[in-house]
Design a protein around this motif. Sequence first.
Motif, PDB file in Angstrom:
ATOM      1  N   ARG A  52       0.858  -1.200   0.000  1.00 46.15           N
ATOM      2  CA  ARG A  52       0.000   0.000   0.000  1.00 46.15           C
ATOM      3  C   ARG A  52       0.880   1.231   0.000  1.00 46.15           C
ATOM      4  O   ARG A  52       1.962   1.246   0.582  1.00 46.15           O
ATOM      5  N   TYR A  53       0.412   2.255  -0.660  1.00 44.60           N
ATOM      6  CA  TYR A  53       1.111   3.537  -0.695  1.00 44.60           C
ATOM      7  C   TYR A  53       0.240   4.573  -0.006  1.00 44.60           C
ATOM      8  O   TYR A  53      -0.981   4.599  -0.191  1.00 44.60           O
ATOM      9  N   ALA A  54       0.889   5.429   0.767  1.00 43.75           N
ATOM     10  CA  ALA A  54       0.198   6.558   1.384  1.00 43.75           C
ATOM     11  C   ALA A  54       0.909   7.827   0.913  1.00 43.75           C
ATOM     12  O   ALA A  54       2.137   7.896   0.906  1.00 43.75           O
ATOM     13  N   PRO A  62      -3.099   4.702  -7.574  1.00 43.91           N
ATOM     14  CA  PRO A  62      -1.975   4.890  -8.486  1.00 43.91           C
ATOM     15  C   PRO A  62      -2.005   6.198  -9.279  1.00 43.91           C
ATOM     16  O   PRO A  62      -0.956   6.729  -9.641  1.00 43.91           O
ATOM     17  N   ASP A  63      -3.191   6.733  -9.534  1.00 41.46           N
ATOM     18  CA  ASP A  63      -3.277   7.966 -10.333  1.00 41.46           C
ATOM     19  C   ASP A  63      -3.161   9.246  -9.497  1.00 41.46           C
ATOM     20  O   ASP A  63      -3.321  10.353 -10.012  1.00 41.46           O
ATOM     21  N   VAL A  72       5.739  10.137   0.758  1.00 45.30           N
ATOM     22  CA  VAL A  72       5.095   8.930   0.272  1.00 45.30           C
ATOM     23  C   VAL A  72       5.609   7.767   1.122  1.00 45.30           C
ATOM     24  O   VAL A  72       6.817   7.572   1.261  1.00 45.30           O
ATOM     25  N   ALA A  73       4.698   7.006   1.689  1.00 49.36           N
ATOM     26  CA  ALA A  73       5.061   5.865   2.529  1.00 49.36           C
ATOM     27  C   ALA A  73       4.711   4.572   1.798  1.00 49.36           C
ATOM     28  O   ALA A  73       3.642   4.470   1.193  1.00 49.36           O
ATOM     29  N   LEU A  74       5.606   3.611   1.873  1.00 50.39           N
ATOM     30  CA  LEU A  74       5.370   2.271   1.332  1.00 50.39           C
ATOM     31  C   LEU A  74       5.116   1.347   2.500  1.00 50.39           C
ATOM     32  O   LEU A  74       5.992   1.170   3.366  1.00 50.39           O
ATOM     33  N   ILE A  75       3.927   0.757   2.545  1.00 49.99           N
ATOM     34  CA  ILE A  75       3.501  -0.023   3.698  1.00 49.99           C
ATOM     35  C   ILE A  75       3.123  -1.426   3.239  1.00 49.99           C
ATOM     36  O   ILE A  75       2.125  -1.606   2.532  1.00 49.99           O
ATOM     37  N   PRO A  76       3.905  -2.435   3.628  1.00 48.22           N
ATOM     38  CA  PRO A  76       3.571  -3.804   3.245  1.00 48.22           C
ATOM     39  C   PRO A  76       2.453  -4.335   4.144  1.00 48.22           C
ATOM     40  O   PRO A  76       2.168  -3.755   5.201  1.00 48.22           O
ATOM     41  N   PRO A  77       1.841  -5.449   3.729  1.00 45.69           N
ATOM     42  CA  PRO A  77       0.838  -6.057   4.601  1.00 45.69           C
ATOM     43  C   PRO A  77       1.488  -6.464   5.929  1.00 45.69           C
ATOM     44  O   PRO A  77       2.654  -6.861   5.946  1.00 45.69           O
TER      45      PRO A  77
END
Length: 81
Positions: A52-54, A62-63, A72-77
Motif C-alpha cells: 500500500r502507498y500513502a 496509483p493515479d 510517500v510511505a510504502l507499507i507492506p501487509p
Amino acid sequence: MQVQIRYFAAVREAVGRPAEALEVPAGARLADLARLLETRHPALAAHRHGLRYAVAERFAAPDTPLTEGVEVALIPPVSGG
C-alpha cells in the motif's frame, strides 16, 4: 521535483534504509513513482502485491498526483496477533 519516501517493515529491510529523498519529473503520479522505485530497488518487486502507498499520510490510488516535498510511505501487509 523532490519527494520524500518512507519505507516500513519488510520493505525497509528489502531497501536497506528507512527513508530517502527522490527526484521525480513534474506532473508525476504515484504509479510513476512506484515504477521508478522498483527500478532503483529491484527487491521491491517481491513486495509489489499487497503493498500500500500513502501520500501525505492518506492511502492513495496509483493515479494520485505528487507534489513538491510530499511524503510517500510504502507499507507492506502486516499480520499479528
